[in-house]
Design an enzyme around this catalytic site. Sequence first.
Site, short mmCIF file in Angstrom:
data_model
loop_
_atom_site.label_atom_id
_atom_site.label_comp_id
_atom_site.label_asym_id
_atom_site.label_seq_id
_atom_site.Cartn_x
_atom_site.Cartn_y
_atom_site.Cartn_z
N ASP A 1 -14.77 -17.56 8.48
CA ASP A 1 -14.25 -18.41 7.47
C ASP A 1 -15.05 -18.81 5.93
O ASP A 1 -14.38 -19.31 5.26
CB ASP A 1 -13.05 -19.58 8.54
CG ASP A 1 -14.38 -20.06 9.02
OD1 ASP A 1 -14.75 -20.34 9.34
OD2 ASP A 1 -13.22 -21.96 9.13
N ASP B 1 -13.11 -5.51 7.10
CA ASP B 1 -12.50 -5.15 6.81
C ASP B 1 -10.98 -6.06 5.41
O ASP B 1 -11.18 -6.14 3.91
CB ASP B 1 -10.33 -5.14 7.21
CG ASP B 1 -9.58 -4.43 6.54
OD1 ASP B 1 -9.50 -3.60 5.91
OD2 ASP B 1 -8.66 -4.78 6.91
C1 IPM Z 1 -9.01 0.28 4.67
C2 IPM Z 1 -7.90 0.27 4.92
C3 IPM Z 1 -7.67 0.55 6.09
C4 IPM Z 1 -8.37 -0.40 7.79
C5 IPM Z 1 -5.94 0.66 6.70
C6 IPM Z 1 -5.43 2.01 5.59
C7 IPM Z 1 -5.67 1.33 8.11
O1 IPM Z 1 -7.40 -0.86 4.73
O2 IPM Z 1 -10.07 1.79 4.55
O3 IPM Z 1 -10.23 -0.55 4.31
O4 IPM Z 1 -8.31 -1.05 7.86
O5 IPM Z 1 -9.18 0.55 7.50
MN MN Z 2 -8.87 -2.20 4.15
#
Ligand code: IPM
Ligand code: MN
Length: 357
Positions: free
Chosen positions: A221, A245
């Site tokens: 966070d 991500d």
């Molecule tokens: C990324 C995308 C993917 C992930 C999805 C599409 C599964 O958001 O490559 O960042 O979460 O890894």
């Molecule tokens: Mn992503």
Amino acid sequence: MGKVYKIGVIKGDGIGPEIIDEAINILDATASKFGFDLNYEEFLLGGSAIDATGVPLPAETISGVKRVDAVLFGAIGGPKWDNLDRHLRPESGLLGLRKEMGTFANLRPATVYDELINASTLKPNIVQGVDIMVVRELTGGIYFGEPREYSKDVAYNTMVYTREEIVRIGKVAFDIAMKRDKRVCSVEKANVLEVSQLWREVMEEIAEDYPEVELTHLYVDNAAMQLIKEPKQFDVIVTGNIFGDILSDAASMLTGSIGLLPSASTGSKVGLYEPIHGSAPDIAGQGIANPIATISSAAMMLKYAFGELEAADAIENAIKRVLADGYRTGDIGAFDAKEIVSCSEMGSIIANSISKS
Ligand code: IPM
Ligand code: MN
């Protein structure tokens, strides 16, 4: 004859085919300039694979990517496939591919181009000179943890990391830091999660083998806040799958557009090179997508997979020249643009700039 590299190409869905076509133009331009040859072989993944074969990750794709030297990937997914069972969705195909390939280390550089300093939603003095490498663990964590379950009354996932998984991603991050500013910030949530406690302990252990590298820790966070507040404090960020991500999307906006950020998924014999953005179904087929993230991913492929450093630099320099000349796709069109160009025009302009340089 010069060297020959075999590239697996996965165009995918949405804007995937448009952006991949431009990356291939650029790769071809560098191949003829720098004297190597490229062979391409196409494979299906995601929605287009579902339409053609019934599954998001066909067996031919799994075996095919093992016989090439590197894989270039566009994007997958779209509303057409959103209501399928989870294991049949396009996203499951991509996750399965990453797992099959063993590409556990996802490198996501967030570099601010001086030429696009006004495109960021943050003030120029905050973002100018930002150069962050997010090292995201890609084949473990909550994305893959068992048990997992869904029912109408209760649903759960499991965030799990083994010591071995943490060690190998940690080493990747420290090795990268040694070639950069020698600072690693490990991001987790150790004040709440046991899995993060282990993550932090293992990072501390790895740091002992890298006395020159400064290791710091942030809760996720706080890290999100710091990225927006003072992004220049970061050199290498190492973090787990889901935190990586999220933070890499946030980091992308420092640069002005998610359409600019490339990635390299490494750690195995064959790497996977893909933009960090998605398939953008809302603009697919209109020719307005920004191909730069994918072109830049192709440059990462030349560098990391083939060791063609000069060719990789040629691509990056061409991107900078073209941006300096004021060419912009629509996503960054409001910022110091001389001319708004289409996806394919952007590709051709960058390719010409490489050939002429
Ligand atoms: C990324 C995308 C993917 C992930 C999805 C599409 C599964 O958001 O490559 O960042 O979460 O890894
Ligand atoms: Mn992503």
